[in-house]
Design a protein around this motif. Structure first.
Motif, mmCIF file in Angstrom:
data_model
loop_
_atom_site.group_PDB
_atom_site.id
_atom_site.type_symbol
_atom_site.label_atom_id
_atom_site.label_comp_id
_atom_site.label_asym_id
_atom_site.label_seq_id
_atom_site.Cartn_x
_atom_site.Cartn_y
_atom_site.Cartn_z
ATOM 1 N N GLU A 140 0.831 -1.199 0.000
ATOM 2 C CA GLU A 140 0.000 0.000 0.000
ATOM 3 C C GLU A 140 0.870 1.254 0.000
ATOM 4 O OE1 GLU A 140 -3.531 -2.047 2.718
ATOM 5 O OE2 GLU A 140 -2.381 -0.370 3.503
ATOM 6 N N LEU A 141 2.085 1.140 0.500
ATOM 7 C CA LEU A 141 3.043 2.236 0.541
ATOM 8 C C LEU A 141 4.337 1.799 -0.125
ATOM 9 C CD1 LEU A 141 2.545 3.381 4.255
ATOM 10 C CD2 LEU A 141 1.681 4.541 2.215
ATOM 11 N N ASP A 142 5.052 2.765 -0.718
ATOM 12 C CA ASP A 142 6.311 2.462 -1.406
ATOM 13 C C ASP A 142 7.500 2.481 -0.460
ATOM 14 O OD1 ASP A 142 5.054 2.384 -3.985
ATOM 15 O OD2 ASP A 142 4.975 4.571 -3.928
ATOM 16 N N VAL A 143 7.483 3.410 0.479
ATOM 17 C CA VAL A 143 8.625 3.594 1.378
ATOM 18 C C VAL A 143 8.110 4.165 2.690
ATOM 19 C CG1 VAL A 143 9.080 5.902 0.425
ATOM 20 C CG2 VAL A 143 10.921 4.675 1.598
ATOM 21 N N GLY A 144 8.783 3.821 3.782
ATOM 22 C CA GLY A 144 8.377 4.331 5.082
ATOM 23 C C GLY A 144 9.548 4.936 5.833
ATOM 24 N N LEU A 145 9.260 5.902 6.678
ATOM 25 C CA LEU A 145 10.245 6.498 7.577
ATOM 26 C C LEU A 145 9.691 6.320 8.984
ATOM 27 C CD1 LEU A 145 10.952 9.818 5.626
ATOM 28 C CD2 LEU A 145 12.129 7.636 5.413
ATOM 29 N N VAL A 146 10.288 5.398 9.734
ATOM 30 C CA VAL A 146 9.710 5.017 11.020
ATOM 31 C C VAL A 146 10.736 5.084 12.137
ATOM 32 C CG1 VAL A 146 8.060 3.495 9.862
ATOM 33 C CG2 VAL A 146 10.199 2.550 10.763
ATOM 34 N N GLU A 147 10.244 4.936 13.350
ATOM 35 C CA GLU A 147 11.111 4.943 14.525
ATOM 36 C C GLU A 147 11.166 3.536 15.124
ATOM 37 O OE1 GLU A 147 7.993 6.995 17.494
ATOM 38 O OE2 GLU A 147 8.126 7.759 15.454
ATOM 39 N N GLY A 148 12.276 3.222 15.746
ATOM 40 C CA GLY A 148 12.395 1.930 16.418
ATOM 41 C C GLY A 148 12.836 0.816 15.493
ATOM 42 N N GLN A 149 12.849 -0.402 16.037
ATOM 43 C CA GLN A 149 13.305 -1.564 15.291
ATOM 44 C C GLN A 149 12.250 -2.020 14.282
ATOM 45 O OE1 GLN A 149 14.240 -4.358 18.476
ATOM 46 N NE2 GLN A 149 16.407 -3.857 18.302
ATOM 47 N N VAL A 150 12.727 -2.541 13.156
ATOM 48 C CA VAL A 150 11.850 -3.075 12.120
ATOM 49 C C VAL A 150 12.040 -4.585 12.101
ATOM 50 C CG1 VAL A 150 11.273 -3.055 9.667
ATOM 51 C CG2 VAL A 150 12.031 -0.946 10.787
#
Length: 298
Positions: A140-150
């Motif tokens: 649904e999204l191409d790229v994400g900018l997130v916080e914490g561990q993935v």
């Protein structure tokens, strides 16, 4: 496989209504029913348990819904890639960001990209880290900018910035009057927290586990601004990003507790693990992030 039927099914489930799906897709209601029935015939299973008074997706329907979202996401991405190839840096980028990044860091990144590539339409979704990562998994999204561990499967992440977590305390809280502070003073206190699934909540839980803190009460608020305002009003303490505090002009709430060591986390770029799934627009966006934050990308 009838992709139109799949799209109709997903829309009906999202809206929990055949009528609303027909209106959104500009189809007649019999056509919507026909599409979903043909999909049920294909899978030889009832996907939606429907009656005049209820609309409920079945267990097999839920399985088909999740896969259909992924398939439609891939098809949409392919259409964007063809469009981008034919039109050179046009089309769309669908970007997801966790609240801290989306509210305080992403806007300046978007401005720099938009100045260079004004013909690319930018679509931004802001939610907690867990939801953003899930949306990337579902295409649904191409790229994400997130916080914490993935930790989710099928995703690749690259840290691009570090963020410090700090304790904030109401201006007139008794904790500020203690001349010799100890762990005992932060036991049995009310704490203001973000929701489960957010990177900020994960850091609060980690801090409490690390120092064996037992809160009297935990109040959950689904926005950074709401957390800061709650502390200002004297509702309780919080453990939150310095980025948030500085961008909301709430530095006076910071209280340095010598027995609580500084904790940091990373903001990360998240993409599907398979780099071949990235469109040219997304690659350029990530390359700009790499230049901005001096990243070495493999």
């Amino acid at each position: 496989m009838d992709f139109e039927a799949m799209k109709t099914f997903v829309t009906a489930v999202d809206l929990q209504s055949f009528t609303k799906a027909s209106q959104k897709l500009n189809l007649s209601q019999p056509t919507v029913s026909f599409h979903i029935k043909s999909l049920e015939n294909y899978f030889n299973s009832t996907l939606i348990d429907r009656s005049p008074k209820r609309f409920k997706i079945t267990q097999t329907g839920e399985l088909v819904y999740q896969r259909a979202k992924q398939i439609l996401g891939v098809i949409d991405k392919a259409q964007n890639e063809v469009y981008e190839f034919q039109n050179q840096m046009r089309g769309n980028i669908h970007i997801g960001a966790s609240y801290t990044v989306g509210e305080y860091i992403l806007p300046s990144i978007l401005k720099g990209f938009d100045d260079l590539y004004p013909d690319v339409d930018l679509h931004v979704r802001i939610a907690n880290s867990e939801r953003i990562n899930r949306a990337i998994q579902l295409h649904e999204l191409d790229v994400g900018l997130v916080e914490g561990q993935v930790k989710q499967q099928g995703l690749a992440s690259t840290p691009f910035s570090e963020d410090e977590m700090i304790v904030i305390v109401p201006p007139d809280h008794p904790l500020r009057e203690e001349s010799s502070q100890s762990f005992q003073h932060i036991q049995n206190q009310t704490w203001i927290s973000r929701e489960i699934g957010s990177g900020t909540r994960a850091m609060l839980d980690l801090m409490m586990d690390s120092y064996n803190i037992s809160p009297k009460k935990l109040i959950t608020i689904g926005s950074n601004h709401g957390v800061v305002q709650a502390v200002k009003e004297g509702l309780g303490l919080s453990f939150i990003s310095r980025t948030v505090v500085e961008n909301t002009g709430a530095e006076e709430l910071i209280l340095d507790l010598p027995y609580v060591k500084s904790m940091t986390r990373y903001f990360s770029i998240v993409t599907p693990e398979n780099k071949e799934e990235q469109s040219k627009n997304v690659q350029v966006f990530i390359d700009q992030m790499a230049d901005l934050y001096a990243l070495k990308l493999s």
